[in-house]
Design an enzyme around this catalytic site. Structure first.
Site, PDB file in Angstrom:
ATOM      1  CB  CYS A 116      -1.052   0.027   1.201  1.00  0.00           C
ATOM      2  SG  CYS A 116      -2.079  -1.163   1.057  1.00  0.00           S
ATOM      3  CG  HIS A 256      -3.118   3.425   2.033  1.00  0.00           C
ATOM      4  ND1 HIS A 256      -3.516   3.021   0.666  1.00  0.00           N
ATOM      5  CD2 HIS A 256      -3.352   2.455   2.856  1.00  0.00           C
ATOM      6  CE1 HIS A 256      -3.918   1.653   0.854  1.00  0.00           C
ATOM      7  NE2 HIS A 256      -3.800   1.379   2.173  1.00  0.00           N
ATOM      8  CG  ASN A 286      -6.739  -0.845   0.662  1.00  0.00           C
ATOM      9  OD1 ASN A 286      -5.881  -0.364   0.034  1.00  0.00           O
ATOM     10  ND2 ASN A 286      -6.423  -1.439   1.927  1.00  0.00           N
TER      11      ASN A 286
END
Ligand code: UT7
Length: 329
Positions: A116, A256, A286
């Site tokens: 990520c 994020h 996500n």
């Protein structure tokens, strides 16, 4: 003449059309819209459907859009870095495939994997090539087809992830704008909390790895959550302090998008007005390395030259980091 910096001179994002809603997931696993929204903030996510559609499809859409928006010819690009954990193939790099799809004849290209945090790791890496003066146009793209890693019978992970990506064009500037500072960390001892168990060189693909679903993402959510809240907030405050930035002088936090509660905790630690936080997790879930450039793309119209942005991420590895960007246009 001022220091040579890497300025972001264009941003683009792309998501597939198919919308996977919480209501649809309620029919697939034992979950509820209420659980998903209160625990994560996600309402829907996009899924790339169709045979043979890999992460390169997303990467190529992003690159084509960036070239068009910035009036750049494909052959002018010196370098392309794609961050992804869902490459088309183990090798060659998805970046090589996207280069070919987009006619980047004079570019060298490779993939970078920092889960990520991948987009930020790639952004910092690419900016070094601009700062040395050796490269004039560098593309940084995060492209993720997380649906290929997702077990749609596992309610603890299938509600979280989506497909999509985004990217930026980096060019040199001597103005006081661009990538101003960055700080990144890794802690490989956290690897067991978030990873793909099978398919690599430790456990090559076999009937057993497929049968035991080891090709899907494995996440121990609560453990990751604890590290993520601390890691993302700590590094965001660290980059603020070492650049003498205050909550007033920061225009935007670009976090994020893994969990709304992690984003809120980070903003609180930075003492930021919630209106200065980019949040689109409700629409896309996500998308791993795609989340930060997707935010920049959606907020592009609201950004002004000189705005101070803090980009922050935490992800598998563990990896985490922050990049301080002064918006260049
Ligand atoms: O992106 C890179 C890094 N990743 C992250 O930052 C993710 C970090 N972790 C998280 O965001 C959160 O831990 C999750 C959203 C994944 C989970 O939220 P949580 O508040 O930590 O829930 P939990 O895992 O502690 O689960 C609580 C309960 C459990 O039931 P019991 O054991 O209390 O009876 C789960 O089985 O919720 C259950 N549960 C669900 N219930 C309905 C887990 N998933 C679901 C679901 N629907 N989809």
């Amino acid at each position: 003449m001022g220091k040579l910096r890497a300025a972001i001179t264009g941003v683009h994002g792309w998501v597939p059309d198919y919308v996977l809603t919480n209501a649809e997931l309620e029919k697939m696993v034992d979950t509820s819209d209420e659980w998903i929204t209160t625990r994560s903030g996600i309402i829907e996510r996009r899924i790339l459907k169709g045979e043979g559609q890999g992460a390169s499809v997303i990467g190529a859409e992003v690159v084509k859009g960036l070239l068009e928006k910035t009036g750049t010819k494909p052959e002018e690009i010196d370098m392309l870095i794609i961050s992804t954990v869902t490459p088309d193939y183990a090798f060659p790099a998805t970046a090589n495939i996207v280069s070919d799809m987009c006619g980047l004849k004079n570019a060298w290209s490779y993939d970078l994997n920092a889960a990520c945090s991948g987009f930020l790791f790639a952004l910092t890496t690419g900016s070094q090539f601009i700062e040395t003066g050796t490269h004039k146009k560098v593309l940084i793209v995060g492209a993720e087809k997380m649906s290929m890693l997702t077990d749609y019978t596992d309610r603890t992970t299938c509600v979280l992830f989506g497909d999509g990506g985004g990217g930026v064009l980096l060019e040199p500037t001597t103005e006081e704008v661009g990538i101003m500072d960055s700080k990144h960390y890794t802690d490989g001892s956290g690897r067991q909390y978030l990873y793909q168990k099978g398919g690599g060189s430790v456990k090559p693909p076999s009937f057993e790895t497929v049968a035991s679903k080891e090709h899907f993402v494995h996440q121990e959510g609560q453990s990751v959550f604890k590290f993520a809240v601390k890691g993302m907030a700590d590094v965001s405050v660290e980059i603020m302090e070492r650049n003498n930035l205050t909550s007033d002088s920061i225009a935007w936090l670009v976090p994020h998008q893994a969990n709304l509660r992690i984003i809120d905790a980070t903003a609180r630690r930075m003492k930021l007005d919630p209106r200065k936080v980019m949040i689109n997790i409700q629409k896309y879930g996500n998308t791993t390395t795609g989340t930060i450039p997707l935010c920049l793309w959606e907020w592009e119209d609201q950004l002004s030259k000189g705005d101070n942005l803090i980009l922050s991420a935490f992800g598998g590895g563990f990896t985490w980091g922050s990049v301080y960007v002064k918006w260049a246009y």
